[in-house]
Design a protein around this motif. Structure first.
Motif, PDB file in Angstrom:
ATOM      1  N   SER A   2       0.848  -1.332   0.024  1.00 27.92           N
ATOM      2  CA  SER A   2       0.094   0.098   0.245  1.00 27.92           C
ATOM      3  C   SER A   2       0.761   1.196   0.075  1.00 27.92           C
ATOM      4  N   LYS A   3       0.399   2.332  -0.380  1.00 30.59           N
ATOM      5  CA  LYS A   3       1.052   3.570  -0.676  1.00 30.59           C
ATOM      6  C   LYS A   3       1.028   4.340   0.813  1.00 30.59           C
ATOM      7  N   VAL A   4       2.465   4.676   0.812  1.00 31.34           N
ATOM      8  CA  VAL A   4       2.581   5.399   2.250  1.00 31.34           C
ATOM      9  C   VAL A   4       2.151   6.949   2.204  1.00 31.34           C
ATOM     10  N   THR A   5       1.248   7.364   3.103  1.00 28.30           N
ATOM     11  CA  THR A   5       0.450   8.691   2.930  1.00 28.30           C
ATOM     12  C   THR A   5       1.016   9.545   4.289  1.00 28.30           C
ATOM     13  N   LYS A 576     -13.603  32.240  18.115  1.00 27.23           N
ATOM     14  CA  LYS A 576     -13.243  30.906  18.732  1.00 27.23           C
ATOM     15  C   LYS A 576     -12.454  30.181  17.546  1.00 27.23           C
ATOM     16  N   GLY A 577     -11.363  29.859  17.501  1.00 28.20           N
ATOM     17  CA  GLY A 577     -10.801  28.869  16.557  1.00 28.20           C
ATOM     18  C   GLY A 577     -11.152  27.583  16.461  1.00 28.20           C
ATOM     19  N   ASP A 578     -10.122  26.889  15.977  1.00 24.93           N
ATOM     20  CA  ASP A 578     -10.277  25.127  16.130  1.00 24.93           C
ATOM     21  C   ASP A 578      -9.107  24.529  16.480  1.00 24.93           C
ATOM     22  N   THR A 579      -8.859  24.120  17.677  1.00 32.79           N
ATOM     23  CA  THR A 579      -7.739  23.069  18.192  1.00 32.79           C
ATOM     24  C   THR A 579      -7.757  21.985  17.954  1.00 32.79           C
ATOM     25  N   SER A 580      -8.740  21.421  17.059  1.00 32.33           N
ATOM     26  CA  SER A 580      -8.772  20.050  16.478  1.00 32.33           C
ATOM     27  C   SER A 580      -8.224  20.106  15.214  1.00 32.33           C
ATOM     28  N   LEU A 581      -7.868  21.210  14.574  1.00 29.70           N
ATOM     29  CA  LEU A 581      -7.407  21.087  13.199  1.00 29.70           C
ATOM     30  C   LEU A 581      -6.169  20.288  12.797  1.00 29.70           C
ATOM     31  N   GLU A 582      -5.130  20.205  13.900  1.00 25.01           N
ATOM     32  CA  GLU A 582      -4.081  19.499  13.736  1.00 25.01           C
ATOM     33  C   GLU A 582      -4.271  17.993  13.492  1.00 25.01           C
ATOM     34  N   ALA A 583      -5.345  17.602  14.225  1.00 24.86           N
ATOM     35  CA  ALA A 583      -5.538  16.209  14.394  1.00 24.86           C
ATOM     36  C   ALA A 583      -6.475  15.649  13.171  1.00 24.86           C
ATOM     37  N   LYS A 584      -7.237  16.629  12.625  1.00 29.91           N
ATOM     38  CA  LYS A 584      -8.070  16.592  11.609  1.00 29.91           C
ATOM     39  C   LYS A 584      -7.037  16.426  10.164  1.00 29.91           C
ATOM     40  N   TYR A 585      -6.217  17.295  10.169  1.00 29.53           N
ATOM     41  CA  TYR A 585      -5.085  17.257   9.307  1.00 29.53           C
ATOM     42  C   TYR A 585      -4.420  15.897   8.982  1.00 29.53           C
ATOM     43  N   TYR A 586      -4.102  15.609  10.402  1.00 32.47           N
ATOM     44  CA  TYR A 586      -3.166  14.330  10.745  1.00 32.47           C
ATOM     45  C   TYR A 586      -3.850  13.316  10.065  1.00 32.47           C
ATOM     46  N   SER A 587      -5.288  13.050  10.507  1.00 32.43           N
ATOM     47  CA  SER A 587      -5.943  11.924  10.108  1.00 32.43           C
ATOM     48  C   SER A 587      -5.946  11.781   8.547  1.00 32.43           C
ATOM     49  N   LEU A 588      -6.380  12.930   8.069  1.00 26.42           N
ATOM     50  CA  LEU A 588      -6.558  12.979   6.418  1.00 26.42           C
ATOM     51  C   LEU A 588      -5.397  12.781   5.919  1.00 26.42           C
ATOM     52  N   ALA A 589      -4.268  13.223   6.185  1.00 29.25           N
ATOM     53  CA  ALA A 589      -2.933  13.282   5.447  1.00 29.25           C
ATOM     54  C   ALA A 589      -2.359  11.664   5.504  1.00 29.25           C
ATOM     55  N   THR A 590      -2.338  11.154   6.798  1.00 33.59           N
ATOM     56  CA  THR A 590      -1.963   9.732   7.097  1.00 33.59           C
ATOM     57  C   THR A 590      -2.625   8.602   6.968  1.00 33.59           C
ATOM     58  N   GLY A 591      -3.982   8.806   6.954  1.00 33.27           N
ATOM     59  CA  GLY A 591      -5.015   7.771   7.075  1.00 33.27           C
ATOM     60  C   GLY A 591      -5.084   6.945   8.463  1.00 33.27           C
ATOM     61  N   HIS A 592      -4.114   7.542   9.310  1.00 32.84           N
ATOM     62  CA  HIS A 592      -4.436   6.900  10.828  1.00 32.84           C
ATOM     63  C   HIS A 592      -4.932   7.842  11.621  1.00 32.84           C
TER      64      HIS A 592
END
Length: 700
Positions: A2-5, A576-592
């Motif tokens: 599988s492709k590494v993401t 109010k910002g969004d402090t979950s953005l790091e996790a959302k991007y991480y999940s979309l980028a890596t699939g983890h």
């Protein structure tokens, strides 16, 4: 297969002693995310206790995280990890640089580069996608960063991204930098490259970073990100009144307004009002030329530059003809913040008047930035100027320098406020000329060498946070105990901008307190400035969150000058910002798939690994009394005021020990010593680290 993401899946290992080049799997470090997580684990596993920074056994790790190279805003950061020469225990530390090096490294197919061993001759490492070569660098050894960069680019192609050192690094000056581009530098580790005879790493990458998530979902997340992003240091209100803005704050780096221009641009670009709903104007928000250099810089500002994939553009690009005509250096200046402020700190008598108001200061700061960057001299968050001021004004230099050397220094130029003095100053540091050059060793070492004593260490004007010799960097003046305990946790100045981005957002205190209740459980996590209250558990949670997010940013790798997106410029969002953005991007980028809380736990794991590595470096579990130290001025300023009196940032000794205990408890560390416990290490997935510390008898 599988492709590494997100990640590329590969780490390059280069042994300069043997010439061996090999490849390793990134994903064995997946639970440490990337960036400094990789660096800490390599250092923990592979560098023997007692190794010194310039020893052959030391290693230098250039690393990026799974978000770098994906196009996410503000993510082209390189983390550089090694033993730090300015630290008295030679404990591990990171340097961080922006630019485009990290992104290009990933386009070439690498998440990290581990440099080990020591070459017998000057070399540079050339990486062209999946191929790597160790080439002779004698033709640029002894030259400055700017000429070396130009010559390498001419030889291998201008599309290459090059990280390199100047003469300061070659000469193993402890306070030296590694730089890519013209102004993106990582402080403290240039001398390690020099000790390995490694002049540069040049990378050409033609690949891409693949992402796992749906592209539509990615684009929606980008839109959200761009709607809550602020200016430099995440300032989310403008510095002047604007038709769209409910609030303004004169200290904000969001300083664009109608009539403020890039005055030297071809069309004299007007920065304008930059309504946050207009995403195309984000790059105009920070006119840092005038913020850093004063109003006179407007007419010399060609544009604002910055890092790959970053809309914030916090590096001012100026053209100042007088620099070439009068001082013989390039008129083209590029820098930000400390790159300009530090040379001003060396001009301890002030600035000569020339031309229009403020021009003398601008010339001196710009000249100093060009000299320091070309030689590759690190300012240590401006500490070099404060150290110099102390030893000059106290007459110490006259005592410790040989008379011939002292008399050869152009003190008349310093007294006359002539910036020509800077040319002499930086040359002596970079080339290790005489006793004076030891100012480049760092505060701890010059205090020891010149027997400066407690008066130097504890002087508020010198500005050291710790007797270990590193400067304060957003410490007790920033939300009391929160900034204070953060400053105790690292092996150099604490570069935790998560906190200052919060308190410096520009928003009214009431809004900040409401957000504090949401994030940390109580408004009591945040004090009114200089109206401090005693330590409480909510402040400990604030400190932990600030550190963990900073660590995560150095692992993902994203810019901690902007992230996390805690606040927003939009009134309809309640700011109010969004402090979950790091996790959302991480999940979309890596699939983890990780939630915000799960990603924060990964940051906690990495911070605890860093703490365990520091225990190993220092060979002690007593972190409270050997590492987490504070200079006396913190407790002795404002002699006529008691701690917690309105108007003072004076701290209380017992209260600060309580603050450390509360943070230790939040981290699950031993509350007596501040060292990680076996139970916690095993619980968060560091059982092998616990076993090694147990073998070394370094568990509390």
């Amino acid at each position: 297969m599988s492709k590494v993401t997100g990640w590329t899946g590969k780490i390059l290992r280069v042994n300069l002693s043997t010439g061996k080049i090999s490849t390793e799997d990134t994903l064995k470090y997946k639970d440490l995310v990337g960036g400094s997580g990789i660096g800490y684990k390599v250092m923990f596993d592979e560098v023997p206790t007692g190794t010194k920074p310039f020893d052959e056994a030391n290693k230098l790790i250039f690393s990026a995280g799974p978000l770098t190279g994906t196009g996410i805003p503000c993510t082209s950061r390189t983390t550089i990890t090694s033993l730090l020469p300015t630290n008295p225990y030679y404990a591990v530390a990171d340097g961080h640089m922006g630019g485009n090096f990290a992104a290009v490294m990933k386009y070439a197919g690498w998440d990290a580069i581990i440099v080990e061993g020591k070459s017998r001759r000057p070399v540079y490492l050339l990486i062209e996608d999946d191929k790597a070569y160790i080439n002779d660098a004698s033709f640029i050894w002894g030259q400055g960063i700017f000429d070396s960069n130009a010559q390498l680019s001419a030889r291998i192609g201008k599309e290459a991204s090059i990280a390199l050192i100047g003469q300061a690094g070659e000469n193993e000056v402890p306070m030296s930098v590694i730089m890519n581009g013209r102004s993106h530098s990582a402080g403290g580790q240039g001398g390690i490259m020099g000790s390995k005879k490694l002049k540069a790493i040049a990378i050409k990458g033609t690949g891409a970073v693949h992402i796992a998530g749906d592209k539509k979902e990615w684009l929606e997340l980008d839109k959200l990100n761009m709607s809550v992003i602020g200016a430099n240091n995440n300032h989310v209100v403008p510095s002047t009144p604007q038709p769209w803005a409910e609030f303004n704050n004169k200290g904000s780096r969001w300083n664009a307004h109608k009539g403020l221009t890039w005055g030297a641009s071809e069309t004299k670009v007007d920065t304008g009002e930059c309504d946050p709903k207009d995403m195309n104007s984000v790059g105009f928000r920070s006119q840092k030329g005038v913020f850093d250099l004063g109003a006179v810089a407007e007419k010399y500002t060609v544009r604002m530059g910055g890092c790959q994939s970053c809309p914030i553009r916090c590096h001012s690009q100026l053209n100042i003809p007088k620099l070439e005509k009068k001082y013989g250096v390039s008129p083209h200046v590029a820098n930000t913040c400390m790159g300009y402020f530090s040379p001003g700190g060396i001009m301890i008598k002030g600035f000569s008047e020339e031309g229009e108001k403020g021009e003398g200061a601008m010339i001196a700061r710009s000249l100093g930035s060009v000299l320091a960057d070309d030689y590759g001299v690190w300012c240590n968050y401006g500490q070099i100027g404060r150290d110099f001021k102390y030893v000059y004004e106290k007459g110490i230099l006259k005592k410790v320098l040989p008379k011939e050397e002292y008399d050869s220094i152009p003190w008349d130029k310093l007294e006359a406020k002539d910036p020509e003095f800077l040319k002499d100053f930086y040359r002596r540091i970079a080339f290790k000329e005489g006793e004076f050059s030891h100012l480049g060793d760092g505060s701890y070492w010059i205090a020891k060498r010149w027997n400066l004593g407690d008066e130097f260490i504890n002087s508020k004007d010198v500005g050291l946070w710790s007797p270990l010799g590193f400067p304060k960097h957003h410490s007790s003046e920033t939300n009391a105990q929160v900034g204070a305990v953060i400053s105790c946790m690292f092996n150099r100045d604490a570069m935790v901008h998560t906190l200052i981005n919060y308190t410096g957002s520009g928003l009214p205190l009431e809004i900040q307190k409401t957000r504090a209740k949401e994030l940390f459980g109580s408004e009591e996590a945040l004090d009114n400035p200089a109206h401090y209250t005693k330590m409480n558990p909510y402040k400990a949670k604030f400190a932990k969150w600030s550190i963990v997010r900073s660590i995560l940013h150095n692992c993902l790798t994203v810019c901690n000058y902007v992230w996390p997106m805690t606040f927003s410029p939009l009134k309809e969002r309640g700011y109010k910002g969004d402090t979950s953005l790091e996790a959302k991007y991480y999940s979309l980028a890596t699939g983890h798939q990780l939630s915000e809380q799960e990603l924060d736990l990964a940051g906690e794991r990495i911070f605890t690994l860093f703490r365990a590595l520091t225990v190993k470096n220092m060979n002690t579990v007593d972190m409270r009394n050997k590492h987490d130290l504070m200079c006396d001025w913190i407790f002795e300023i404002d002699k006529d005021k008691a701690p917690f009196t309105p108007g003072t940032i004076k701290m209380d000794r017992k209260d600060m020990q309580d603050a450390l205990t509360m943070l230790y408890k939040e981290m699950g560390w031993d509350e007596k010593t501040g060292a990680p416990t076996k139970e916690t290490l095993v619980k968060i997935g560091l059982a092998d680290v616990a076993a090694e510390l147990e073998r070394l008898k370094l568990l509390p």
